[in-house]
Design an enzyme around this catalytic site. Structure first.
Site, mmCIF file in Angstrom:
data_model
loop_
_atom_site.group_PDB
_atom_site.id
_atom_site.type_symbol
_atom_site.label_atom_id
_atom_site.label_comp_id
_atom_site.label_asym_id
_atom_site.label_seq_id
_atom_site.Cartn_x
_atom_site.Cartn_y
_atom_site.Cartn_z
ATOM 1 N N GLY A 1 0.762 -1.254 0.000
ATOM 2 C CA GLY A 1 0.000 0.000 0.000
ATOM 3 C C GLY A 1 0.784 1.289 0.000
ATOM 4 N N SER B 1 2.160 8.185 2.275
ATOM 5 C CA SER B 1 1.345 6.998 2.601
ATOM 6 C C SER B 1 1.631 6.492 4.008
ATOM 7 C CB SER B 1 1.667 5.849 1.636
ATOM 8 O OG SER B 1 1.277 6.165 0.330
ATOM 9 N N ILE B 2 0.574 6.047 4.666
ATOM 10 C CA ILE B 2 0.745 5.448 5.993
ATOM 11 C C ILE B 2 1.682 4.238 5.886
ATOM 12 C CG2 ILE B 2 -0.479 4.203 7.820
ATOM 13 C CD1 ILE B 2 -2.881 6.101 7.303
ATOM 14 N N GLN C 1 0.376 -1.576 -6.576
ATOM 15 C CA GLN C 1 -0.858 -1.854 -7.339
ATOM 16 C C GLN C 1 -0.599 -2.030 -8.834
ATOM 17 O OE1 GLN C 1 -3.820 1.110 -6.573
ATOM 18 N NE2 GLN C 1 -5.311 0.214 -7.978
ATOM 19 N N VAL D 1 -5.009 -6.051 -5.790
ATOM 20 C CA VAL D 1 -5.725 -7.023 -4.948
ATOM 21 C C VAL D 1 -7.180 -7.232 -5.371
ATOM 22 C CG1 VAL D 1 -4.271 -6.475 -2.943
ATOM 23 C CG2 VAL D 1 -6.501 -5.334 -3.199
ATOM 24 N N TYR E 1 -18.010 9.268 4.607
ATOM 25 C CA TYR E 1 -17.206 8.038 4.594
ATOM 26 C C TYR E 1 -18.013 6.878 3.984
ATOM 27 C CZ TYR E 1 -13.096 5.414 6.166
ATOM 28 O OH TYR E 1 -11.937 4.673 6.215
ATOM 29 N N LYS F 1 -14.846 -0.851 6.288
ATOM 30 C CA LYS F 1 -13.955 -0.896 7.460
ATOM 31 C C LYS F 1 -14.595 -1.706 8.600
ATOM 32 C CE LYS F 1 -10.407 1.629 6.031
ATOM 33 N NZ LYS F 1 -9.204 0.943 5.528
ATOM 34 N N THR G 1 -3.386 12.047 2.991
ATOM 35 C CA THR G 1 -2.811 11.148 1.980
ATOM 36 C C THR G 1 -3.707 11.187 0.752
ATOM 37 O OG1 THR G 1 -4.135 9.294 2.765
ATOM 38 C CG2 THR G 1 -1.968 9.556 3.771
ATOM 39 N N LEU G 2 -3.302 10.473 -0.300
ATOM 40 C CA LEU G 2 -4.150 10.396 -1.503
ATOM 41 C C LEU G 2 -5.519 9.824 -1.162
ATOM 42 C CD1 LEU G 2 -1.967 8.914 -4.400
ATOM 43 C CD2 LEU G 2 -2.907 11.232 -4.203
HETATM 44 P P1 NAD Z 1 -2.620 6.123 0.203
HETATM 45 O O1 NAD Z 1 -3.412 6.696 -0.912
HETATM 46 O O2 NAD Z 1 -1.260 6.618 0.427
HETATM 47 O O3 NAD Z 1 -2.552 4.531 0.078
HETATM 48 C C1 NAD Z 1 -3.636 3.767 -0.396
HETATM 49 C C2 NAD Z 1 -3.037 2.564 -1.113
HETATM 50 O O4 NAD Z 1 -4.079 1.671 -1.517
HETATM 51 C C3 NAD Z 1 -2.276 2.954 -2.401
HETATM 52 O O5 NAD Z 1 -0.939 2.500 -2.320
HETATM 53 C C4 NAD Z 1 -3.013 2.207 -3.497
HETATM 54 O O6 NAD Z 1 -2.153 1.702 -4.512
HETATM 55 C C5 NAD Z 1 -3.611 1.047 -2.699
HETATM 56 N N1 NAD Z 1 -4.688 0.383 -3.419
HETATM 57 C C6 NAD Z 1 -5.924 0.871 -3.736
HETATM 58 N N2 NAD Z 1 -6.578 -0.037 -4.498
HETATM 59 C C7 NAD Z 1 -5.736 -1.098 -4.654
HETATM 60 C C8 NAD Z 1 -5.833 -2.341 -5.360
HETATM 61 N N3 NAD Z 1 -6.914 -2.663 -6.081
HETATM 62 N N4 NAD Z 1 -4.785 -3.211 -5.310
HETATM 63 C C9 NAD Z 1 -3.658 -2.893 -4.594
HETATM 64 N N5 NAD Z 1 -3.517 -1.734 -3.919
HETATM 65 C C10 NAD Z 1 -4.543 -0.853 -3.951
HETATM 66 O O7 NAD Z 1 -3.530 6.349 1.497
HETATM 67 P P2 NAD Z 1 -3.387 5.957 3.039
HETATM 68 O O8 NAD Z 1 -4.204 6.974 3.750
HETATM 69 O O9 NAD Z 1 -1.980 5.766 3.412
HETATM 70 O O10 NAD Z 1 -4.186 4.576 3.121
HETATM 71 C C11 NAD Z 1 -3.654 3.414 3.721
HETATM 72 C C12 NAD Z 1 -4.709 2.763 4.604
HETATM 73 O O11 NAD Z 1 -4.927 3.572 5.741
HETATM 74 C C13 NAD Z 1 -6.077 2.557 3.953
HETATM 75 O O12 NAD Z 1 -6.614 1.329 4.377
HETATM 76 C C14 NAD Z 1 -6.892 3.702 4.533
HETATM 77 O O13 NAD Z 1 -8.267 3.444 4.535
HETATM 78 C C15 NAD Z 1 -6.326 3.707 5.939
HETATM 79 N N6 NAD Z 1 -6.586 4.908 6.732
HETATM 80 C C16 NAD Z 1 -6.323 6.146 6.213
HETATM 81 C C17 NAD Z 1 -6.616 7.267 6.979
HETATM 82 C C18 NAD Z 1 -6.364 8.656 6.424
HETATM 83 O O14 NAD Z 1 -6.908 9.612 6.964
HETATM 84 N N7 NAD Z 1 -5.563 8.802 5.389
HETATM 85 C C19 NAD Z 1 -7.136 7.138 8.280
HETATM 86 C C20 NAD Z 1 -7.369 5.860 8.781
HETATM 87 C C21 NAD Z 1 -7.105 4.750 7.995
#
Ligand code: NAD
Length: 267
Positions: free
Chosen positions: A13, A19-20, A40, A65, A160, A167, A198-199
């Protein structure tokens, strides 16, 4: 002594340096872990490679995925490839999610069936399949699986929508997987992070309002940075949390604990 020394794991991811998944990867690397990455598609690979180089990581594998009627095996194939390079792994970080941006606004009741299924497939089912496919690489000495969730799984947050439903499915999966895999000493946990820029975060309509509200109302008065999330991830992925599984740990400045904000926190 670095606490992830002699540990190997997969990070799923990373889209870019915000990215997280990348924050967690950097932390694990600093603590001595050897990392592999999945991305991805080719577009994401281009951004991942320089980041990998900065921590001297060498292994990466393509894996979209999402499943369709013709191919529901992309995650199995990913772990088959990894097993050619590594006989065992100690952890997997699953930090990915997707929903159609057009449905991360307006009302949940208007969600389309297609986007409902796609969002749950990518954002929730993929974690279950990751647990199954990584099992052969973890079973001999145990391991730790970690995924990322958000408060919108437990209670509604603006726009959301179907991602909250996905989730919730993810959080329930954590508990069932923890039960299934516990006797093999494979632990399964989630981090419920506060809002991060993030994105994926930006795809949710009105993100700015949620960001500001969260930092005003959270007891710690800030939204977590990658640093805070990564520190909690390190705990859940290392032996420090050897007695912890089926847990959803909030890294949100305490926001989840507030039912009714103080009136001056809303100003
Ligand atoms: P991000 O945009 O940096 O990362 C999201 C990732 O998901 C990307 O690398 C993308 O390639 C991947 N992805 C999406 N569809 C895909 C697929 N079909 N196959 C493979 N990879 C796929 O954003 P993020 O905020 O770092 O998100 C990481 C996780 O953290 C996610 O589960 C998100 O829901 C969760 N999260 C984010 C936040 C926030 O505020 N940003 C808060 C809580 C939880």
């Amino acid at each position: 002594m670095k606490i992830m020394k002699n540990k190997k794991g997969l990070i799923m991811g990373v889209a870019n340096e915000r990215s997280i998944a990348w924050g967690i990867a950097k932390k694990l690397s600093e603590e001595g872990a050897e990392l592999a990455f999945s991305y991805q598609n080719e577009g994401f690979k281009k951004r991942l490679i320089p980041l990998m180089e900065s921590i001297n990581a060498k292994k990466c594998y393509e894996c979209d995925v999402s499943t369709d009627i013709n191919d529901e095996s992309s995650i199995e194939k990913l772990f088959e490839k990894i097993s050619k390079d590594w006989k065992e792994i100690d952890f997997v970080v699953h930090a990915l999610a997707y929903s159609d941006k057009e449905e991360l606004k307006g009302k949940y009741v208007d969600c389309s069936r297609e986007n409902f299924l796609n969002s749950l497939d990518i954002s929730a089912f993929s974690f279950t399949r990751t647990a199954k496919s990584s099992f052969p690489l973890m079973v001999s000495k145990g391991g730790s699986l970690l995924t990322l969730s958000y408060l919108g799984a437990e209670r509604t947050t603006p726009n959301y929508n179907v991602m909250g439903v996905a989730k919730s499915a993810l959080e329930a999966s954590i508990k069932y997987l923890a039960m299934d895999l516990g006797k093999s000493n494979i632990r399964v946990n989630g981090l419920s992070a506060g809002p991060v820029k993030t994105l994926a975060g930006a795809a949710i309509s009105g993100a700015r309002h949620v960001y500001r509200y969260s930092e005003n109302v959270a007891p710690l008065k800030f939204n977590p940075e990658l640093q805070e999330i990564s520190n909690s991830a390190l705990y859940l992925l290392s032996n420090l949390s050897s007695g912890v599984t089926g847990n959803i740990h909030h890294v949100d400045g305490g926001l989840h604990s507030v039912a009714i904000p103080r009136s001056n926190d809303l100003e």
